[in-house]
Design an enzyme around this catalytic site. Structure first.
Site, PDB file in Angstrom:
ATOM      1  N   SER B 131      57.066 126.241 114.983  1.00  0.00           N
ATOM      2  CA  SER B 131      58.158 125.902 113.953  1.00  0.00           C
ATOM      3  C   SER B 131      57.469 125.947 112.424  1.00  0.00           C
ATOM      4  CB  SER B 131      58.759 124.540 114.462  1.00  0.00           C
ATOM      5  OG  SER B 131      57.879 123.602 114.030  1.00  0.00           O
ATOM      6  N   LYS B 168      56.870 118.711 110.276  1.00  0.00           N
ATOM      7  CA  LYS B 168      57.657 119.219 109.757  1.00  0.00           C
ATOM      8  C   LYS B 168      57.639 119.070 108.149  1.00  0.00           C
ATOM      9  CE  LYS B 168      60.471 120.860 113.020  1.00  0.00           C
ATOM     10  NZ  LYS B 168      59.495 120.597 113.748  1.00  0.00           N
TER      11      LYS B 168
END
Lengths: 216, 216
Positions: B131, B168
């Site tokens: 990701s 993230k």
DNA sequence: TTGTCGGCTGTATAAAAACACAGTCTTTTC
DNA sequence: GAAAAGACTGTGTTTTTATACAGCCGACAA
């Protein structure tokens, strides 16, 4: 290490200067701090400290004094017995024709846990440019490199063509080597081994990044 | 403070230079590092950084650049003088509800040179999944994390939502936090702080990769 | 449209800094 | 008892380094 009291004072001054002003002192600053009348007094002390391993001097560089970890307060017991490797060198700008590990081009030494990389790297190289972006290798990263003159297809290598040092993916077909970037914006380099010289300096075995998570 | 991206790069270089060589850079060193053709380019950047309060310049002094604490990421400042712990823990599987540094979840300790990362990380975390690919963070990488409950927009954080730990990019607007992947294949996560619980475990300050250069 | 800011090039120059050479006078150490 | 190390003085010379001056170009705000 065994510094004389005077040398310890000088070292202490250097450490304090570093903490207070953010940079090591010059010879002149040592001279005024201690009331010397000659720059040589400071120079001699620095040489002595360097010789004893408390500091490192960079020739021709202003404030080129580096306090070594072993000299810092809190340094673990006397390292005299154990042969501690002094770390992995960070190779800086590589001059034309110079071997990769010429002492002049070593900018710093980092102590790293050997078990972190496989195989153990011989030096670190700061990555420049975005050509290996898609391999997760970004500018500013430190590439851990294992010295080896041989490369296999698909490996990421540190190669030298003339003066230029470059990090690329290696691919060889007969006498033609192609150095592939991991970024569509960069064209592959094609080297004909019968015509041009290509030196493989080593193989990438790891990577270290300090911060630099500013870009997407 | 509000630096431009270019100014942030310059500041970053100064901080790195300081850590690696023990002294701030000269104008000339900035020039070669960035490939400028004029010392004025470096001078101008330094003036801008000083004006914005990121650094302090000492007139007439070589390497007279002082990085102000406010400019340091995490403002941890003193990282260089902290006592040496016996290594940085590698945090493995994180059990539900368990604090991040519970001894049960520590898989290994790695001894790292403290000057390698800024600020000094508190633990390492093995990255899973693609990701964050476009931020150069690949699966298997060890992310160096500084424990902190606060995050600023744009920073890469280790967050925990319920049982799940995720890496993230952080972005907050009022009570709405968005956790952005650096990969178009992954949708942003949206958390309403008034409804759901979000724990920021820390901020990414560095990265270590062992080999794993197999993919393009 | 006229600033101002950011990001540069190009040329100089004065000051700061490293560092070499030649000594002196103690204090250690072999 | 001599050599070596330590702690300096004194006088340069050569590099480094900071920094001024004079622009250029593009973006952006008034």
């Amino acid at each position: 290490m065994d510094l004389t009291p005077r040398q310890a004072e000088i070292l202490d001054f250097i450490v304090r200067h570093l903490a207070e002003r953010g940079a090591p002192p010059t010879r002149a600053e040592i001279v005024t701090a201690f009331g010397f009348r000659s720059p040589t007094a400071a120079e001699d002390h620095l040489r002595a400290l360097a010789r004893k391993g408390a500091i490192e001097l960079r020739a021709g560089t202003s404030r080129g004094i580096r306090v070594l970890d072993a000299a810092l307060p809190g340094a673990a017991g006397e390292a005299a017995n154990e042969p501690i490797p002094d770390g992995i060198p960070l190779v800086g700008r590589v001059a034309a024709g110079m071997p990769m590990l010429a002492t002049e081009s070593v900018e710093a030494h980092y102590k790293l846990d050997r078990t972190l990389f496989h195989p153990a790297p011989d030096f670190l190289l700061r990555v420049q440019g975005w050509s290996m972006r898609d391999a997760g290798i970004l500018p500013g990263d430190l590439l851990a490199v294992k010295r080896t003159p041989i490369a296999e297809n698909g490996q990421i290598v540190v190669a030298r063509i003339g003066d230029e040092v470059t990090v690329k993916r290696f691919e060889r077909r007969g006498a033609i080597v192609r150095l592939l970037a991991a970024n569509p914006d960069f064209a592959p380099m094609r080297i004909d081994l019968e015509r041009e010289e290509l030196v493989i300096e080593g193989r990438a075995v790891g990577l270290i990044r300090d911060g630099g998570f500013s870009l997407a």
